[in-house]
Design an enzyme around this catalytic site. Structure first.
Site, PDB file in Angstrom:
ATOM      1  N   LYS A 198      30.973  18.666  83.325  1.00 37.54           N
ATOM      2  CA  LYS A 198      30.431  18.187  82.066  1.00 37.54           C
ATOM      3  C   LYS A 198      31.457  18.475  80.982  1.00 37.54           C
ATOM      4  O   LYS A 198      31.859  19.622  80.775  1.00 37.54           O
ATOM      5  CB  LYS A 198      29.127  18.920  81.765  1.00 37.54           C
ATOM      6  CG  LYS A 198      28.464  18.422  80.516  1.00 37.54           C
ATOM      7  CD  LYS A 198      27.065  18.935  80.432  1.00 37.54           C
ATOM      8  CE  LYS A 198      26.387  18.433  79.186  1.00 37.54           C
ATOM      9  NZ  LYS A 198      25.051  19.018  79.062  1.00 37.54           N
ATOM     10  N   ARG A 206      21.372  13.879  71.188  1.00 41.25           N
ATOM     11  CA  ARG A 206      20.979  15.009  70.337  1.00 41.25           C
ATOM     12  C   ARG A 206      19.952  14.568  69.305  1.00 41.25           C
ATOM     13  O   ARG A 206      19.103  15.354  68.890  1.00 41.25           O
ATOM     14  CB  ARG A 206      22.214  15.661  69.732  1.00 41.25           C
ATOM     15  CG  ARG A 206      23.056  16.278  70.859  1.00 41.25           C
ATOM     16  CD  ARG A 206      24.275  17.031  70.392  1.00 41.25           C
ATOM     17  NE  ARG A 206      25.030  17.488  71.570  1.00 41.25           N
ATOM     18  CZ  ARG A 206      26.278  17.901  71.531  1.00 41.25           C
ATOM     19  NH1 ARG A 206      26.934  17.925  70.374  1.00 41.25           N
ATOM     20  NH2 ARG A 206      26.881  18.299  72.628  1.00 41.25           N
ATOM     21  N   GLU A 249      35.913  23.500  89.113  1.00 38.98           N
ATOM     22  CA  GLU A 249      34.503  23.714  88.758  1.00 38.98           C
ATOM     23  C   GLU A 249      33.591  23.160  89.862  1.00 38.98           C
ATOM     24  O   GLU A 249      32.611  23.788  90.265  1.00 38.98           O
ATOM     25  CB  GLU A 249      34.212  23.020  87.415  1.00 38.98           C
ATOM     26  CG  GLU A 249      32.769  23.074  86.965  1.00 38.98           C
ATOM     27  CD  GLU A 249      32.363  24.422  86.373  1.00 38.98           C
ATOM     28  OE1 GLU A 249      33.095  24.930  85.512  1.00 38.98           O
ATOM     29  OE2 GLU A 249      31.312  24.933  86.767  1.00 38.98           O
ATOM     30  N   LYS A 305      29.921  13.837  83.942  1.00 39.87           N
ATOM     31  CA  LYS A 305      29.280  13.462  82.672  1.00 39.87           C
ATOM     32  C   LYS A 305      30.225  13.708  81.524  1.00 39.87           C
ATOM     33  O   LYS A 305      30.776  14.816  81.457  1.00 39.87           O
ATOM     34  CB  LYS A 305      28.022  14.325  82.519  1.00 39.87           C
ATOM     35  CG  LYS A 305      27.237  14.113  81.254  1.00 39.87           C
ATOM     36  CD  LYS A 305      26.068  15.042  81.235  1.00 39.87           C
ATOM     37  CE  LYS A 305      25.274  14.882  79.956  1.00 39.87           C
ATOM     38  NZ  LYS A 305      24.146  15.775  79.888  1.00 39.87           N
ATOM     39  N   TYR A 337      20.260   4.906  81.189  1.00 41.29           N
ATOM     40  CA  TYR A 337      19.103   4.483  80.389  1.00 41.29           C
ATOM     41  C   TYR A 337      18.784   3.008  80.634  1.00 41.29           C
ATOM     42  O   TYR A 337      17.738   2.524  80.237  1.00 41.29           O
ATOM     43  CB  TYR A 337      19.364   4.754  78.898  1.00 41.29           C
ATOM     44  CG  TYR A 337      19.630   6.227  78.642  1.00 41.29           C
ATOM     45  CD1 TYR A 337      18.573   7.134  78.624  1.00 41.29           C
ATOM     46  CD2 TYR A 337      20.921   6.725  78.472  1.00 41.29           C
ATOM     47  CE1 TYR A 337      18.798   8.493  78.436  1.00 41.29           C
ATOM     48  CE2 TYR A 337      21.160   8.071  78.290  1.00 41.29           C
ATOM     49  CZ  TYR A 337      20.094   8.955  78.265  1.00 41.29           C
ATOM     50  OH  TYR A 337      20.317  10.298  78.095  1.00 41.29           O
TER      51      TYR A 337
HETATM   52  C1  PBG Z   1      22.671  19.447  77.186  1.00 41.43           C
HETATM   53  C2  PBG Z   1      22.570  18.010  77.528  1.00 41.43           C
HETATM   54  C3  PBG Z   1      23.380  16.997  77.011  1.00 41.43           C
HETATM   55  C4  PBG Z   1      22.937  15.791  77.543  1.00 41.43           C
HETATM   56  C5  PBG Z   1      21.900  16.091  78.431  1.00 41.43           C
HETATM   57  N1  PBG Z   1      21.682  17.467  78.400  1.00 41.43           N
HETATM   58  C6  PBG Z   1      24.562  17.066  76.142  1.00 41.43           C
HETATM   59  C7  PBG Z   1      24.532  17.886  74.946  1.00 41.43           C
HETATM   60  O1  PBG Z   1      23.689  17.730  74.077  1.00 41.43           O
HETATM   61  O2  PBG Z   1      25.418  18.711  74.826  1.00 41.43           O
HETATM   62  C8  PBG Z   1      23.506  14.466  77.185  1.00 41.43           C
HETATM   63  C9  PBG Z   1      22.846  13.251  77.701  1.00 41.43           C
HETATM   64  C10 PBG Z   1      23.244  12.006  77.000  1.00 41.43           C
HETATM   65  O3  PBG Z   1      24.060  12.020  76.059  1.00 41.43           O
HETATM   66  O4  PBG Z   1      22.729  10.960  77.382  1.00 41.43           O
HETATM   67  N2  PBG Z   1      22.299  20.340  78.151  1.00 41.43           N
END
Ligand code: PBG
Length: 341
Positions: free
Chosen positions: A211, A221, A250, A265, A330
């Protein structure tokens, strides 16, 4: 008949190369279908959904047009639709009430929190669909970080203990796969040990192995309401977008600790990582087409700047080409409808 016209003369390599016509197989629909190397099917899709408290609530997320936060009852309805479409799995992400968020994300340890209630309802109504839950703390913390924050530092081992306990509660609620997205060191091993010690040997782990500290999470967010909360950035625990060897290390670590599946991701900007992981480890490999990727395609499509449907399918096909076994997207229900048609 003259034999000479039927027997091709010997040709040298230059002549052969010159007569090669790659367009021959592209000339008709039938031949294009015949030589197609990669194919997107409904079996490749994991649908991430957002949850909110309440009943019969459906809120559109401004930065993700077409995507909604759903109360549990409506999430169940959408899961029924997804199952009918043949989508194999759903991944849930909660927008937790602000009053329940604190410095350590303690609400994640509530067996009846929004994620766990949703898992129970989804498994009860649609047992055939796979439920993937995230054990990261960020939806539950008052600062929006994925870990426990002490004196400006995200403390690793204390976070891992809490993430493992949260994973156990999620498994007890019926989650089929735990997908921890927090990137703390040692989380996969801790989750595996905790699940095994409590009789959940059959619950799988999908590691967000690589990630990256990315700008493409912006709309997510907003979706879970951490946008205004997050102080600083996540560079002390997510991977630097400049690094690929580190992504391999990782992933190797997570596999040694017991991950069943690995994920990259964000998705599209990191297809080189997907390919390297698939080639190196030959494990079930997934990518998350994150919120910002979705938003870019959707925004351009809604402005009439690109053909949204074609861009959607093309972007998902790119994941298959790179070596993905599946994609968190999505677009899942929309592409499933399209593939069915
Ligand atoms: C954090 C989390 C994130 C996403 C899912 N879980 C990233 C973050 O806010 O740092 C991102 C998913 C997306 O952008 O579609 N644990």
């Amino acid at each position: 008949m003259n034999r000479m016209t039927r027997t091709a003369p010997r040709r040298n390599v230059d002549e052969i190369t010159a007569s090669r016509r790659l367009r021959r197989m592209r000339k008709a629909d039938w031949s294009r279908r015949l030589v197609q190397e990669n194919r997107l099917t409904v079996d490749d899709l994991i649908w991430p959904i957002f949850l909110i408290e309440g009943e019969n609530r459906r809120e559109e997320i401004a930065a993700m047009p077409g995507v909604h936060r759903l109360s549990v009852d409506l999430a169940v309805r959408e899961a029924e639709r997804a199952a009918k479409l043949g989508i194999p799995a759903i991944a849930t992400f909660p927008n937790v009430d602000m009053s329940l968020r604190d410095q350590t994300g303690s609400e994640i340890l509530n067996p009846d929190n929004l994620i766990n209630r949703a898992t129970r309802a989804l498994k009860d109504a649609v047992p055939e669909i796979g439920i993937i839950t995230d054990a990261a703390l960020d939806p539950f913390t008052s600062h929006g970080h994925d870990g426990i924050l002490r004196d400006g530092i995200i403390v690793n081992d204390e976070t891992v203990d809490q993430v493992a306990q949260a994973a156990l509660l999620q498994a007890a609620a019926g989650a089929d796969v735990i997908a921890p997205s927090d990137m703390m060191d040692g989380r996969i091993g801790a989750i595996r040990d905790t699940l095994d010690a409590n009789g959940f040997q059959d619950v799988a782990i999908m590691s967000y192995a690589t990630k990256f500290a990315s700008a493409f999470y912006g709309p997510y967010r907003e979706a879970i309401g951490t946008q205004g909360l997050l102080k600083g950035d996540k560079k002390t625990y997510y991977i630097d977008p400049a690094n690929t060897d580190e992504a391999l290390r990782e992933t190797e670590q997570d596999l040694l600790e017991g991950a069943d599946m690995v994920m990259v991701k964000p998705g599209l900007p990191y297809l080189d990582i997907v390919r390297r992981l698939k080639d190196e480890f030959a494990m079930p490999t997934f990518a998350y087409q994150v919120s910002g990727e979705y938003a870019m395609i959707e925004a351009a499509a809604r402005n009439g700047w690109i053909d949204g449907e074609r861009a959607m399918v093309e972007s998902l096909l790119a994941f298959k080409r790179a070596g993905c076994d599946g994609i968190l997207t999505y677009f899942a229900p929309r592409v499933a409808e399209l593939l069915k048609a």
